[in-house]
Design a protein around this motif. Sequence first.
Motif, PDB file in Angstrom:
ATOM      1  N   ASP A  38      11.735 -12.785   6.599  1.00  0.00           N
ATOM      2  CA  ASP A  38      13.113 -13.275   6.706  1.00  0.00           C
ATOM      3  C   ASP A  38      13.925 -12.978   5.444  1.00  0.00           C
ATOM      4  OD1 ASP A  38      11.565 -15.027   5.299  1.00  0.00           O
ATOM      5  OD2 ASP A  38      12.587 -16.828   6.024  1.00  0.00           O
ATOM      6  N   THR A  39      13.276 -13.115   4.269  1.00  0.00           N
ATOM      7  CA  THR A  39      13.990 -12.846   3.008  1.00  0.00           C
ATOM      8  C   THR A  39      13.756 -11.423   2.520  1.00  0.00           C
ATOM      9  OG1 THR A  39      12.111 -13.691   1.734  1.00  0.00           O
ATOM     10  CG2 THR A  39      13.858 -15.258   2.320  1.00  0.00           C
ATOM     11  N   ARG A  40      12.908 -10.684   3.261  1.00  0.00           N
ATOM     12  CA  ARG A  40      12.588  -9.297   2.921  1.00  0.00           C
ATOM     13  C   ARG A  40      12.089  -9.195   1.472  1.00  0.00           C
ATOM     14  NH1 ARG A  40      13.963  -5.554   6.493  1.00  0.00           N
ATOM     15  NH2 ARG A  40      14.077  -3.899   4.914  1.00  0.00           N
ATOM     16  N   GLU A  41      11.108 -10.042   1.170  1.00  0.00           N
ATOM     17  CA  GLU A  41      10.520 -10.062  -0.174  1.00  0.00           C
ATOM     18  C   GLU A  41       9.081  -9.556  -0.115  1.00  0.00           C
ATOM     19  OE1 GLU A  41      11.980 -13.618  -2.858  1.00  0.00           O
ATOM     20  OE2 GLU A  41      11.447 -14.347  -0.861  1.00  0.00           O
ATOM     21  N   LEU A  42       8.681  -8.819  -1.138  1.00  0.00           N
ATOM     22  CA  LEU A  42       7.288  -8.451  -1.365  1.00  0.00           C
ATOM     23  C   LEU A  42       6.874  -9.062  -2.696  1.00  0.00           C
ATOM     24  CD1 LEU A  42       4.626  -6.912  -1.128  1.00  0.00           C
ATOM     25  CD2 LEU A  42       5.797  -4.866  -1.973  1.00  0.00           C
ATOM     26  N   LEU A  43       5.939 -10.015  -2.630  1.00  0.00           N
ATOM     27  CA  LEU A  43       5.439 -10.674  -3.840  1.00  0.00           C
ATOM     28  C   LEU A  43       4.033 -10.156  -4.130  1.00  0.00           C
ATOM     29  CD1 LEU A  43       6.506 -14.370  -3.059  1.00  0.00           C
ATOM     30  CD2 LEU A  43       7.818 -12.610  -4.231  1.00  0.00           C
ATOM     31  N   ARG A  44       3.805  -9.773  -5.405  1.00  0.00           N
ATOM     32  CA  ARG A  44       2.462  -9.374  -5.827  1.00  0.00           C
ATOM     33  C   ARG A  44       2.088 -10.238  -7.015  1.00  0.00           C
ATOM     34  NH1 ARG A  44       3.017  -4.110  -7.261  1.00  0.00           N
ATOM     35  NH2 ARG A  44       2.509  -4.323  -9.467  1.00  0.00           N
ATOM     36  N   ASP A  45       1.021 -11.009  -6.829  1.00  0.00           N
ATOM     37  CA  ASP A  45       0.615 -11.990  -7.846  1.00  0.00           C
ATOM     38  C   ASP A  45       1.768 -12.951  -8.135  1.00  0.00           C
ATOM     39  OD1 ASP A  45      -1.962 -10.897  -8.132  1.00  0.00           O
ATOM     40  OD2 ASP A  45      -1.192  -9.361  -9.506  1.00  0.00           O
TER      41      ASP A  45
ATOM     42  N   VAL B  52       8.920  13.206   4.390  1.00  0.00           N
ATOM     43  CA  VAL B  52       9.689  11.985   4.111  1.00  0.00           C
ATOM     44  C   VAL B  52       8.849  10.762   4.448  1.00  0.00           C
ATOM     45  CG1 VAL B  52      11.723  10.646   4.760  1.00  0.00           C
ATOM     46  CG2 VAL B  52      11.910  13.111   4.416  1.00  0.00           C
ATOM     47  N   ILE B  53       8.146  10.799   5.597  1.00  0.00           N
ATOM     48  CA  ILE B  53       7.275   9.681   5.969  1.00  0.00           C
ATOM     49  C   ILE B  53       6.178   9.506   4.922  1.00  0.00           C
ATOM     50  CG2 ILE B  53       5.661   8.826   7.711  1.00  0.00           C
ATOM     51  CD1 ILE B  53       7.276  10.305   9.817  1.00  0.00           C
ATOM     52  N   ALA B  54       5.571  10.616   4.515  1.00  0.00           N
ATOM     53  CA  ALA B  54       4.511  10.545   3.499  1.00  0.00           C
ATOM     54  C   ALA B  54       5.044   9.980   2.189  1.00  0.00           C
ATOM     55  CB  ALA B  54       3.923  11.944   3.282  1.00  0.00           C
ATOM     56  N   GLN B  55       6.264  10.340   1.826  1.00  0.00           N
ATOM     57  CA  GLN B  55       6.874   9.828   0.596  1.00  0.00           C
ATOM     58  C   GLN B  55       7.068   8.320   0.691  1.00  0.00           C
ATOM     59  OE1 GLN B  55       7.277  11.996  -1.742  1.00  0.00           O
ATOM     60  NE2 GLN B  55       8.530  11.015  -3.319  1.00  0.00           N
ATOM     61  N   SER B  56       7.509   7.817   1.857  1.00  0.00           N
ATOM     62  CA  SER B  56       7.709   6.378   2.029  1.00  0.00           C
ATOM     63  C   SER B  56       6.380   5.635   1.974  1.00  0.00           C
ATOM     64  CB  SER B  56       8.411   6.097   3.362  1.00  0.00           C
ATOM     65  OG  SER B  56       9.736   6.564   3.334  1.00  0.00           O
ATOM     66  N   ILE B  57       5.324   6.242   2.515  1.00  0.00           N
ATOM     67  CA  ILE B  57       3.987   5.638   2.449  1.00  0.00           C
ATOM     68  C   ILE B  57       3.550   5.515   0.992  1.00  0.00           C
ATOM     69  CG2 ILE B  57       1.552   6.054   2.949  1.00  0.00           C
ATOM     70  CD1 ILE B  57       2.926   5.065   5.383  1.00  0.00           C
ATOM     71  N   MET B  58       3.791   6.566   0.212  1.00  0.00           N
ATOM     72  CA  MET B  58       3.410   6.553  -1.202  1.00  0.00           C
ATOM     73  C   MET B  58       4.156   5.443  -1.946  1.00  0.00           C
ATOM     74  SD  MET B  58       3.837   9.588  -4.032  1.00  0.00           S
ATOM     75  CE  MET B  58       5.610   9.264  -4.164  1.00  0.00           C
ATOM     76  N   LYS B  59       5.466   5.309  -1.675  1.00  0.00           N
ATOM     77  CA  LYS B  59       6.247   4.270  -2.345  1.00  0.00           C
ATOM     78  C   LYS B  59       5.795   2.877  -1.918  1.00  0.00           C
ATOM     79  CE  LYS B  59      10.384   7.158  -2.860  1.00  0.00           C
ATOM     80  NZ  LYS B  59      11.794   7.351  -2.432  1.00  0.00           N
ATOM     81  N   ALA B  60       5.409   2.735  -0.640  1.00  0.00           N
ATOM     82  CA  ALA B  60       4.917   1.437  -0.166  1.00  0.00           C
ATOM     83  C   ALA B  60       3.612   1.079  -0.871  1.00  0.00           C
ATOM     84  CB  ALA B  60       4.713   1.490   1.349  1.00  0.00           C
ATOM     85  N   ARG B  61       2.711   2.043  -1.007  1.00  0.00           N
ATOM     86  CA  ARG B  61       1.443   1.796  -1.700  1.00  0.00           C
ATOM     87  C   ARG B  61       1.687   1.430  -3.157  1.00  0.00           C
ATOM     88  NH1 ARG B  61      -1.484   7.003   1.109  1.00  0.00           N
ATOM     89  NH2 ARG B  61      -2.376   5.897   2.912  1.00  0.00           N
TER      90      ARG B  61
ATOM     91  N   ALA C 231       4.345  -0.070  -4.376  1.00  0.00           N
ATOM     92  CA  ALA C 231       4.861  -1.440  -4.434  1.00  0.00           C
ATOM     93  C   ALA C 231       3.749  -2.455  -4.235  1.00  0.00           C
ATOM     94  CB  ALA C 231       5.949  -1.622  -3.376  1.00  0.00           C
ATOM     95  N   LEU C 232       2.718  -2.074  -3.484  1.00  0.00           N
ATOM     96  CA  LEU C 232       1.580  -2.969  -3.259  1.00  0.00           C
ATOM     97  C   LEU C 232       0.593  -2.943  -4.425  1.00  0.00           C
ATOM     98  CD1 LEU C 232       0.876  -2.200   0.526  1.00  0.00           C
ATOM     99  CD2 LEU C 232       1.998  -4.225  -0.428  1.00  0.00           C
ATOM    100  N   GLY C 233       0.865  -2.124  -5.443  1.00  0.00           N
ATOM    101  CA  GLY C 233       0.003  -2.073  -6.620  1.00  0.00           C
ATOM    102  C   GLY C 233      -1.146  -1.112  -6.495  1.00  0.00           C
ATOM    103  N   ILE C 234      -1.086  -0.197  -5.552  1.00  0.00           N
ATOM    104  CA  ILE C 234      -2.165   0.771  -5.340  1.00  0.00           C
ATOM    105  C   ILE C 234      -1.839   2.038  -6.136  1.00  0.00           C
ATOM    106  CG2 ILE C 234      -3.494   2.046  -3.632  1.00  0.00           C
ATOM    107  CD1 ILE C 234      -3.648  -1.028  -3.419  1.00  0.00           C
TER     108      ILE C 234
END
Length: 746
Positions: free
Chosen positions: A22-29, A73-82, A84-87
């Motif tokens: 709902d708030t479109r937040e990604l929290l890590r630790d 472009v899809i592969a680039q978005s996957i990389m950015k998502a990883r 953001a997840l700290g991978i």
Amino acid sequence: MTEKDRAWREEYHFANCVIRSDTRELLRDGIAQKIERRSFDLILYLLQLEGRVASKDELLEHVWGNHFVSDSVIAQSIMKARKALGITGKEPGPIKTIHRVGYRFASEVSRPARATVPSIGCRRSSGLQRVLWLPTDGTLERADLSWVRYGLISVATHVLQGLGVSTVPASEAIQLHESSADRQGDETTAPQLKVLEVGLPVVHSRITTTPRHQYRLEWRMQLGGREYSNWNEGMAPAELALKAAREVALSLRTQQAAQPAAGQEEHFLDEAAQLIELAVSMDQAAQTFSLMAVCVEIPQCPLSIWAEFVWALALRDDAATGNFAHRFIERARRAGDSAHEGWAHLCNAHQQVYRRRLVEAVDLTQRGVAMVRQASPSVMQARALLLAAQVIATAGKAPEAAALWREASMLVAQRPTPVMVCRVHLMRCEIDQLDAGLPLAVEGRSDAQDASRWLGMTPLTARIHLLHALQSCARGDFDLCRRELDLALQASEGSADPRLRLLVRLHLGTFLARCGDEAGLRACVGAMDEPALRDAPLGQAVARWLRARQCHLAGDAAKALPLAEAAMEELADLGIWCAEDHWLFVAQLTLMTGNRRNARAMLLRLEDRYKHRPSPIRQATALAVQGMIEYAEGHAGKALGLFEQACRPARGTLMSNILLFGLSWLALVDGGNPPATQLAPAGQWVDETREGRHVRAMLHNKPYWAMSRRDHPMLLRPAGEPVPHQVSDVGVPGQTSYATHLPMPV
């Protein structure tokens, strides 16, 4: 706020991360991470699939909205998502790449209880039942759409949960479905499994390809002893599932107790407004009528809910319409809202039309339009102008109605929605039907057809199908007319408006009578015993009219006449459709019973009616009845001239083909020699009506001197039997004499 923006209000916990939709937040630790919108949408979508693999085409459709992007472009978005997840490095983390297939979220995910959208009615005891959405039946030829069978579950549950409806997770639904199929030993019967044993509402769906190279999604669900169902068509299966899920959510949410708890009124109204807005956008506002009735008794009820409630009352011809409209006007005045105040006057005007108070209706309409125009352009203004056009057209002012229609259509063109596109098209058809061919722009017809297919079976599409049926009949296309009538009947059956259902049955029964379909007409009459139809204000009038058609079909004009006359007293000028052919039917019955004095009285009434509210089609009716009387009195030549005059203003309407048969017959009787091809414009009227077959047979069977001498009345032979040259004798049971009336398929 869009449907996508208000999607799920949930949290997803995995590893050291939390996703809040709902708030479109990604929290890590516990620390908010910066992430691009597409990458966040990508993570959220994979989470919602609960471990299922998403193909690149699926991601393209759901994350990128079918905008073309390359694989890189899809592969680039996957990389950015990883990232953001700290991978980092070569470890893919929770987002796994499935070679040559797509991606899946492989980490263990939990969803702790969190404040979700509460359902309408804060005092529910045990919460709304979860919904089980089964895999979609049907096969699509395109290999890249193989994901549809199971993938639409995730699409549907995404929408349902965003609208406050709990669902069985997609993985569980698939497992339950497949295990049940294994027990049955035949996957084709899977949708009919004993899956209902789970005790939940179960949604069955089926997708097919249409001849127009689109997709058609049908769904059905049992709830509270009633089956809910619909279908819609479009270019994208996922969009069809989104629409179906909204309809399912609406059906489920409106089943709940609609009473706010103490202190929760404001929250209750906010949720109610969203639900009513959703219903209106799908032309299913009637489902929320009980909810609206509760809302308007709450002091802080918004004007938008008041507007829909007063309109619903007017549609039902409810006696309380005036009282609630007055209360609505007072609230709108205090708020300084001229648009809603004008809308209230127009709702009042609509009810006055059906109570035959046309002067008051026009006055209220003019006042309402003036108020609506003071406000800035909006969807409400477009709806108000269309409603005003309907009232004005019914009052016999077709040019003024056309001007209002054009104004409304320009507003809708700026922000088209399926419902508003259909409303514009419907009003165009109604004005055209009323004024016998008023020239209006028709370039929006294909858009309206697409919009109606998107809506499926709703009251609005029922009216469109009904008017299209009348137009098809006027063109002589009986096959298309019957299909449109069947669709109108199917769509109207789910409507809470008995007037709509009665109008459909009125025109369906009349069509069946013209075709000589005794069994179909009998079924149509039998359906009138349903309490909702029988007890409606027009219910008895429609039932009498259909019984009159039955008696006429059986050759009993004496019994049919009083029924038809009584029905016409109530049907005249009620509704937007001017059923001019009904007047011809009553006049025909009057002459068949030998009562020319009553026929003359009817003619005076029709002439006065035309003078009071002139229109071409009313002029044609009066001229035709006058010609029928002249023929009955033995003045065939005079009758021929009157029919020739009547055919001109009736051109292009249902009346045109009816008058064509009378004109051909009169030409024969008057000593003319009309060719059989004269009936060609009538199309299937010639083959599908007994009068049409009879007139055609006489055109082929000359000489006709015996007819012109009128030594004996000519009798109608059974369908398909050739008519001999000699004149038949009177008194043959079951046959109709044409000595005193013209053979016209009225």
